[in-house]
Design a protein around this motif. Structure first.
Motif, PDB file in Angstrom:
ATOM      1  N   ASP A  76       0.571  -1.113  -0.007  1.00  0.00           N
ATOM      2  CA  ASP A  76       0.138  -0.104  -0.036  1.00  0.00           C
ATOM      3  C   ASP A  76       0.979   1.263   0.141  1.00  0.00           C
ATOM      4  N   GLN A  77       2.290   1.070   0.413  1.00  0.00           N
ATOM      5  CA  GLN A  77       2.845   2.242   0.525  1.00  0.00           C
ATOM      6  C   GLN A  77       3.444   3.173  -0.960  1.00  0.00           C
ATOM      7  N   ILE A  78       3.295   2.083  -1.935  1.00  0.00           N
ATOM      8  CA  ILE A  78       3.803   2.644  -3.349  1.00  0.00           C
ATOM      9  C   ILE A  78       3.242   3.716  -3.791  1.00  0.00           C
ATOM     10  N   PHE A  79       1.827   4.074  -3.396  1.00  0.00           N
ATOM     11  CA  PHE A  79       1.076   5.230  -3.979  1.00  0.00           C
ATOM     12  C   PHE A  79       1.031   6.334  -3.062  1.00  0.00           C
ATOM     13  N   PHE A  80       0.221   5.894  -2.024  1.00  0.00           N
ATOM     14  CA  PHE A  80      -0.318   7.077  -1.111  1.00  0.00           C
ATOM     15  C   PHE A  80       0.927   7.527  -0.186  1.00  0.00           C
ATOM     16  N   ASP A  81       1.749   6.755   0.191  1.00  0.00           N
ATOM     17  CA  ASP A  81       2.800   7.149   1.302  1.00  0.00           C
ATOM     18  C   ASP A  81       3.756   7.596   0.457  1.00  0.00           C
ATOM     19  N   LYS A  82       4.339   7.485  -1.126  1.00  0.00           N
ATOM     20  CA  LYS A  82       4.994   7.914  -1.831  1.00  0.00           C
ATOM     21  C   LYS A  82       4.696   9.485  -2.140  1.00  0.00           C
ATOM     22  N   TRP A  83       3.369   9.822  -2.313  1.00  0.00           N
ATOM     23  CA  TRP A  83       2.824  10.938  -2.512  1.00  0.00           C
ATOM     24  C   TRP A  83       3.127  11.873  -1.402  1.00  0.00           C
ATOM     25  N   GLU A  84       2.870  11.426   0.082  1.00  0.00           N
ATOM     26  CA  GLU A  84       3.008  12.179   1.161  1.00  0.00           C
ATOM     27  C   GLU A  84       4.129  12.682   1.177  1.00  0.00           C
ATOM     28  N   ARG A  85       5.348  11.525   0.896  1.00  0.00           N
ATOM     29  CA  ARG A  85       6.885  11.780   0.957  1.00  0.00           C
ATOM     30  C   ARG A  85       7.326  12.733   0.262  1.00  0.00           C
ATOM     31  N   PHE A  94       0.997  19.636  -4.927  1.00  0.00           N
ATOM     32  CA  PHE A  94       2.388  19.675  -5.373  1.00  0.00           C
ATOM     33  C   PHE A  94       2.390  20.922  -6.188  1.00  0.00           C
ATOM     34  N   LYS A  95       1.589  21.462  -7.065  1.00  0.00           N
ATOM     35  CA  LYS A  95       1.824  22.614  -7.872  1.00  0.00           C
ATOM     36  C   LYS A  95       1.512  23.823  -6.944  1.00  0.00           C
ATOM     37  N   THR A  96       0.726  23.868  -5.925  1.00  0.00           N
ATOM     38  CA  THR A  96       0.495  25.016  -5.196  1.00  0.00           C
ATOM     39  C   THR A  96       1.364  25.138  -3.627  1.00  0.00           C
ATOM     40  N   GLY A  97       1.775  23.961  -3.575  1.00  0.00           N
ATOM     41  CA  GLY A  97       2.656  23.817  -2.288  1.00  0.00           C
ATOM     42  C   GLY A  97       1.948  23.657  -0.953  1.00  0.00           C
ATOM     43  N   SER A  98       0.893  23.552  -1.011  1.00  0.00           N
ATOM     44  CA  SER A  98      -0.302  23.147   0.128  1.00  0.00           C
ATOM     45  C   SER A  98      -1.394  22.361  -0.274  1.00  0.00           C
ATOM     46  N   LYS A  99      -1.790  21.411   0.751  1.00  0.00           N
ATOM     47  CA  LYS A  99      -2.810  20.543   0.503  1.00  0.00           C
ATOM     48  C   LYS A  99      -4.175  21.463   0.388  1.00  0.00           C
ATOM     49  N   PRO A 100      -5.208  21.216  -0.752  1.00  0.00           N
ATOM     50  CA  PRO A 100      -6.315  22.049  -0.864  1.00  0.00           C
ATOM     51  C   PRO A 100      -7.198  21.549  -0.045  1.00  0.00           C
ATOM     52  N   ALA A 101      -7.990  22.656   0.210  1.00  0.00           N
ATOM     53  CA  ALA A 101      -9.322  22.325   0.996  1.00  0.00           C
ATOM     54  C   ALA A 101     -10.225  21.285   0.564  1.00  0.00           C
ATOM     55  N   ILE A 102     -10.746  20.558   1.406  1.00  0.00           N
ATOM     56  CA  ILE A 102     -11.408  19.326   1.084  1.00  0.00           C
ATOM     57  C   ILE A 102     -13.127  19.723   0.833  1.00  0.00           C
ATOM     58  N   THR A 103     -13.538  20.142  -0.431  1.00  0.00           N
ATOM     59  CA  THR A 103     -14.954  20.476  -0.850  1.00  0.00           C
ATOM     60  C   THR A 103     -15.933  19.144  -1.177  1.00  0.00           C
ATOM     61  N   GLU A 104     -15.228  18.329  -1.326  1.00  0.00           N
ATOM     62  CA  GLU A 104     -16.063  17.290  -1.862  1.00  0.00           C
ATOM     63  C   GLU A 104     -15.496  15.807  -1.223  1.00  0.00           C
ATOM     64  N   GLU A 105     -16.275  15.496  -0.211  1.00  0.00           N
ATOM     65  CA  GLU A 105     -15.791  14.143   0.556  1.00  0.00           C
ATOM     66  C   GLU A 105     -15.772  12.954  -0.402  1.00  0.00           C
ATOM     67  N   LYS A 106     -14.597  12.285  -0.461  1.00  0.00           N
ATOM     68  CA  LYS A 106     -14.812  10.791  -1.058  1.00  0.00           C
ATOM     69  C   LYS A 106     -13.858   9.757  -0.208  1.00  0.00           C
ATOM     70  N   ALA A 107     -13.770   8.721  -0.527  1.00  0.00           N
ATOM     71  CA  ALA A 107     -13.301   7.556   0.140  1.00  0.00           C
ATOM     72  C   ALA A 107     -12.880   6.577  -0.974  1.00  0.00           C
ATOM     73  N   TYR A 108     -11.727   6.259  -0.911  1.00  0.00           N
ATOM     74  CA  TYR A 108     -11.136   5.152  -1.900  1.00  0.00           C
ATOM     75  C   TYR A 108     -10.775   3.764  -1.296  1.00  0.00           C
ATOM     76  N   TYR A 109     -10.811   2.692  -1.998  1.00  0.00           N
ATOM     77  CA  TYR A 109     -10.576   1.528  -1.245  1.00  0.00           C
ATOM     78  C   TYR A 109     -10.005   0.555  -2.167  1.00  0.00           C
ATOM     79  N   PHE A 110      -8.863  -0.294  -1.944  1.00  0.00           N
ATOM     80  CA  PHE A 110      -8.345  -1.235  -2.932  1.00  0.00           C
ATOM     81  C   PHE A 110      -7.818  -2.478  -1.871  1.00  0.00           C
ATOM     82  N   TYR A 111      -7.623  -3.383  -2.894  1.00  0.00           N
ATOM     83  CA  TYR A 111      -7.368  -4.930  -2.429  1.00  0.00           C
ATOM     84  C   TYR A 111      -6.849  -5.677  -3.332  1.00  0.00           C
ATOM     85  N   ARG A 112      -6.066  -6.631  -3.240  1.00  0.00           N
ATOM     86  CA  ARG A 112      -5.927  -7.814  -4.071  1.00  0.00           C
ATOM     87  C   ARG A 112      -6.902  -8.768  -4.255  1.00  0.00           C
ATOM     88  N   THR A 113      -7.219  -9.524  -5.117  1.00  0.00           N
ATOM     89  CA  THR A 113      -8.625 -10.210  -5.310  1.00  0.00           C
ATOM     90  C   THR A 113      -8.328 -11.794  -4.917  1.00  0.00           C
TER      91      THR A 113
END
Length: 426
Positions: A107-116, A170-189
């Motif tokens: 799970d670290q390859i995408f989300f954690d990589k972006w954060e770092r 990344f482009k603005t230098g700060s995380k944008p305000a969340i105006t539309e709530e979402k959730a993402y989920y993933f798993y192997r099958t």
């Protein structure tokens, strides 16, 4: 011209005199940012002719080592004054006789990589897709998958949606305000303990470092709780804060459902069409990704467990999605047969589900890579400029009449879109 490469440090020609100088002489000066080193940062004086260096993400290193190499590139940038382009990839799994590799970063390859990378602040970031479908690193719709790429038929579209948040940060230098709530989920099958009945290759050894988990990434304006029902097991609610946050729990075989709640109120819920099952013929180390939004509800994806066919025409088994009655449909008059290169993909695989999603259906030749189902040309409230979906500030009105009564702009997107149809005038 911005020019990059995959490897090429030992090319049988001189990049400086044979490529850069020749292009510059023909009127195309080059800004050269090649990828010459995946495993470690080069010496500061290794490539004096480059303008910057590109470093593809390398999941085989493991996450701790991978991000350390990124930090070394950041230090190299400071030492040399050259720019640095980093790489982000959504997944990695390929299952050929010639290469049977997996992704130990899980799970670290995408989300954690972006954060770092937001902390390290590279000059550029590339979304790395390796060989696209064949290595499970695609972000957009699964189109053009060949017959033997059975593992590459799982949808990753939701990760592209998640990327838009990080693009802005990344482009603005700060995380944008969340105006539309979402959730993402993933798993192997299937689990790592599954035994395929007709697969001589076996599961890649490095995948044993992964976890048999379902992962959930929440994007919330305020704190909430997440309830995960994996197969027959319902986990206790997990508290998550505002912002973007990742959690994970061990998965069970069966259907996967994720629900976000605040107190007794259900904020959003989703059940993925692809279940987890250890009853398999072939191993699959790829992931299925789904998402849900407050406004659009669950984003329905087709059941990808069906046997593949050899046809490259759009999948006609995709489930339909009824239109939302609170949104005024665009008339058929606004559905011209657009040039294929101007079409914006609506990501529906047959006419019925396409038109139910308020999009345009116009088939092209068999095997075409351009959309058969595409977004209708923009229809905007008179006096309002059309805004890109990612720039819109939500006016929180669910139909054209109430939107315009609130002095906001109404411009519908595809059905189920998590971006505002009604937005505040710029």
């Amino acid at each position: 011209m911005f020019l990059s490469t995959f490897e090429g440090a030992n090319a049988p020609f001189n990049w400086d005199t044979d490529i850069k100088a020749v292009l510059a002489a023909s009127g195309l000066p080059v800004y050269f940012v090649p990828m010459f080193n995946q495993w470690q940062a080069p010496a500061p004086n290794a490539y004096p002719f480059v303008d910057g260096l590109f470093r593809w993400t390398n999941p085989s290193l493991g996450f701790a080592n991978d991000i350390q190499v990124d930090a070394d590139y950041a230090a190299l940038r400071a030492a040399t004054g050259k720019t640095w382009m980093a790489g982000v990839a959504p997944w990695f799994f390929t299952h050929y006789n010639s290469k049977n590799w997996g992704n130990p970063e899980d799970d670290q390859i995408f989300f954690d990589k972006w954060e770092r990378l937001l902390e390290l602040k590279p000059d550029f970031i590339e979304l790395v897709t390796w060989n696209d479908h064949g290595e499970s690193s695609y972000l957009g719709p699964v189109e053009g998958v060949i017959e033997d790429q059975t593992w590459a038929r799982l949808p990753h579209d939701a990760l592209l949606d998640l990327s838009s948040y990080y693009h802005t940060a990344f482009k603005t230098g700060s995380k944008p305000a969340i105006t539309e709530e979402k959730a993402y989920y993933f798993y192997r099958t299937h689990s790592l303990n599954a035994k395929a009945t007709n697969d001589p290759l076996g599961l890649p050894e490095e995948m044993k470092m992964q976890k048999d988990h379902i992962f959930v990434i929440t994007m919330l304006a305020s704190a909430a709780t997440v309830v995960i029902k994996s197969g027959s097991k319902t986990y206790d609610p997990i508290s998550v804060p505002a912002g973007v946050h990742k959690i994970g729990v061990p998965f069970q075989q069966g259907t996967q459902t994720v629900t976000v709640r605040r107190g007794s109120t259900q904020v959003m819920t989703g059940t993925c069409a692809t279940p987890i099952s250890d009853n398999i013929q072939l191993y699959n180390g790829n992931i299925v990704v789904d998402m849900m939004t407050v406004k659009g509800g669950q984003v329905v994806v087709p059941d990808t467990t069906a046997s593949p066919t050899t046809s490259t025409a759009p999948d006609t088994t995709a489930p339909t999605r009824p239109s939302t009655t609170s949104k005024t449909p665009i008339t058929s008059d606004s559905c011209p047969n657009q040039d294929r290169y101007e079409r914006k993909n609506c990501r529906k695989g047959d006419k019925q589900s396409c038109e139910a999603a308020n999009c345009c259906w116009s088939p092209l030749e068999e095997g075409s890579g351009e959309p058969w189902c595409y977004l209708k040309p923009a229809v905007v409230t008179p006096g309002c400029p059309y805004q890109d979906r990612y720039e819109r500030k939500n006016c929180y009105k669910g139909d054209k009449q109430s939107c315009e009564a609130a002095n906001c702009c109404w411009s519908p997107l595809e059905e189920g879109s998590g971006d505002p149809w009604c937005y505040i005038k710029p």
